[in-house]
Scaffold this motif. Structure first.
Motif, PDB file in Angstrom:
ATOM      1  N   UNK A   1     -13.557  -0.464  -3.250  1.00 39.33           N
ATOM      2  CA  UNK A   1     -12.892  -1.229  -2.208  1.00 39.33           C
ATOM      3  C   UNK A   1     -11.568  -1.798  -2.711  1.00 39.33           C
ATOM      4  N   UNK A   2     -11.583  -2.327  -3.931  1.00 37.38           N
ATOM      5  CA  UNK A   2     -10.357  -2.879  -4.514  1.00 37.38           C
ATOM      6  C   UNK A   2      -9.356  -1.762  -4.804  1.00 37.38           C
TER       7      UNK A   2
ATOM      8  N   UNK B   1      -7.304  -9.882   1.164  1.00 39.52           N
ATOM      9  CA  UNK B   1      -8.484 -10.612   1.641  1.00 39.52           C
ATOM     10  C   UNK B   1      -8.850 -10.204   3.069  1.00 39.52           C
ATOM     11  N   UNK B   2      -7.831  -9.977   3.894  1.00 38.46           N
ATOM     12  CA  UNK B   2      -8.100  -9.528   5.263  1.00 38.46           C
ATOM     13  C   UNK B   2      -8.759  -8.151   5.253  1.00 38.46           C
ATOM     14  N   UNK B   3      -8.246  -7.261   4.382  1.00 43.11           N
ATOM     15  CA  UNK B   3      -8.795  -5.905   4.294  1.00 43.11           C
ATOM     16  C   UNK B   3     -10.242  -5.922   3.825  1.00 43.11           C
ATOM     17  N   UNK B   4     -10.548  -6.693   2.785  1.00 44.13           N
ATOM     18  CA  UNK B   4     -11.915  -6.743   2.259  1.00 44.13           C
ATOM     19  C   UNK B   4     -12.861  -7.322   3.305  1.00 44.13           C
TER      20      UNK B   4
ATOM     21  N   UNK C   1     -13.336  -4.713   6.040  1.00 41.55           N
ATOM     22  CA  UNK C   1     -14.037  -3.514   5.562  1.00 41.55           C
ATOM     23  C   UNK C   1     -15.532  -3.760   5.418  1.00 41.55           C
ATOM     24  N   UNK C   2     -15.914  -4.959   5.023  1.00 38.49           N
ATOM     25  CA  UNK C   2     -17.330  -5.274   4.872  1.00 38.49           C
ATOM     26  C   UNK C   2     -18.063  -5.250   6.209  1.00 38.49           C
TER      27      UNK C   2
END
Length: 360
Positions: free
Chosen positions: A58-59, A105-108, A111-112
């Motif tokens: 993810x990162x 932070x928005x992407x993580x 994505x979750x």
């Protein structure tokens, strides 16, 4: 007295050494319970490792594609003259004007929950585009997976059992050649020979695509199968070669084992020795390889799908890279990596059931 006292002494010595013996069902379940606990610890470790790997993916998927030296907004404008205010408005619309940490932070967080954002070039949710292209990839790579796995195991077994024969040397040399050939080059070669036509060989197959677009019913099925021939041959040629080489190497390692000599000494025929004893043990490394390849069924084959203009996930990923369409390539990269990680984890969890020495 001596004859009667010896067993009592032995029992007393055993009781002093080992302590009170467990009674009832506990004694029978002792080793099995220990094995179960060991396996559960093994499963927990593998699942924890998979979770860590998924977070690392993810990162990586966020930062990797931001290293591409290109401005997605300028690529979306297609080279047209656009004012600085319009460019800034597009960057704000897609969140590209936010600080990097805020974008991450928005992407993580999204994505979750399965939300990979909106594609820059298609203006549609990334997950919708993935779901739309997934069936074509599963059809192509799934068909190739079944064919090259069965062919590789069968030929790998025959070549190893006839080690040194003419067929062994021919099949091994052919497998090594195909395994070293880039898949995209082989696909281009097949297009030139069997789609365009060379000399007396006419063009017999389409150059690419999934369908002609004007067929229905059973004719549509035949049309799709006609379009699949060359890309499936390309994938099978490379995949079967890898499976054959692994299966052949594993079986050669087993052929000198003592248990095979014992099986022959008991009067078993050579075919029965190979089928019932040698092949099941030699299948363990091939079993792992098959699960690794199973992950690639979902991940697709980017180069092969691109060469044959196949409307699957691989072709979609190539289109995303050309912009770059960051939400699209990030989402696809995460899906590809997740499929491989889950397949490897599943292989790790099933492996101890085939080989009890693992996970104990």
């Amino acid at each position: 007295m001596t004859a009667d006292s010896t067993p009592a002494l032995v029992k007393q010595a055993d009781a002093d050494t080992d302590g009170p013996a467990p009674a009832g069902p506990t004694a029978a379940r002792g080793p099995r319970a220990q094995n179960t606990k060991a396996y559960l610890r093994y499963v927990a470790a593998k699942i924890a490792g998979a979770v860590v790997s998924l977070f690392a993916v993810l990162v990586t998927s966020f930062f990797l594609f931001r290293l591409i030296p290109s401005d997605p907004v300028k690529q979306m404008t297609g080279g047209r003259r656009v004012s600085a205010e319009q460019l800034q408005s597009l960057r704000h619309q897609f969140g590209l004007d936010q600080p990097m940490w805020q974008q991450f932070t928005t992407y993580v967080g999204d994505a979750l929950t399965g939300d990979f954002g909106t594609s820059f070039q298609f203006h549609a949710p990334v997950m919708d585009k993935i779901v739309e292209a997934l069936p074509a990839t599963l059809l192509l790579t799934g068909t190739a997976y079944v064919l090259y796995s069965a062919l590789g195991i069968w030929l790998g077994t025959r070549t190893a059992w006839r080690n040194g024969s003419t067929s062994d040397r021919f099949n091994t040399a052919l497998a090594l050649t195909l395994y070293s050939v880039p898949s995209f080059w082989l696909g281009l070669l097949l297009i030139i020979v069997f789609s365009v036509g060379v000399g007396p060989i006419p063009g017999m197959f389409p150059t690419g695509g999934l369908e002609s677009g004007n067929e229905t019913g059973f004719a549509y099925v035949l049309d799709v199968a006609h379009h699949m021939v060359l890309p499936v041959i390309t994938l099978v040629a490379v995949g079967y070669a890898q499976t054959l080489l692994v299966m052949r190497s594993s079986l050669l390692d087993e052929m000198g084992s003592d248990y095979l000599t014992t099986a022959r000494a008991k009067g078993l025929r050579d075919d029965a020795v190979r089928r019932k004893h040698a092949v099941p043990n030699a299948m363990l490394p091939t079993f792992t390889l098959m699960f690794v390849n199973l992950g690639h069924v979902v991940a697709g084959q980017i180069l092969v799908e691109t060469v044959f203009s196949w409307p699957g996930l691989g072709g979609l990923f190539y289109q995303g890279l050309s912009v770059p369409d960051l939400p699209l390539v990030q989402g696809l990269f995460f899906v590809f990596a997740t499929a491989v990680i889950l397949a490897n984890t599943l292989a790790d969890l099933l492996y101890p059931l085939l080989d009890p020495r693992v996970g104990r």
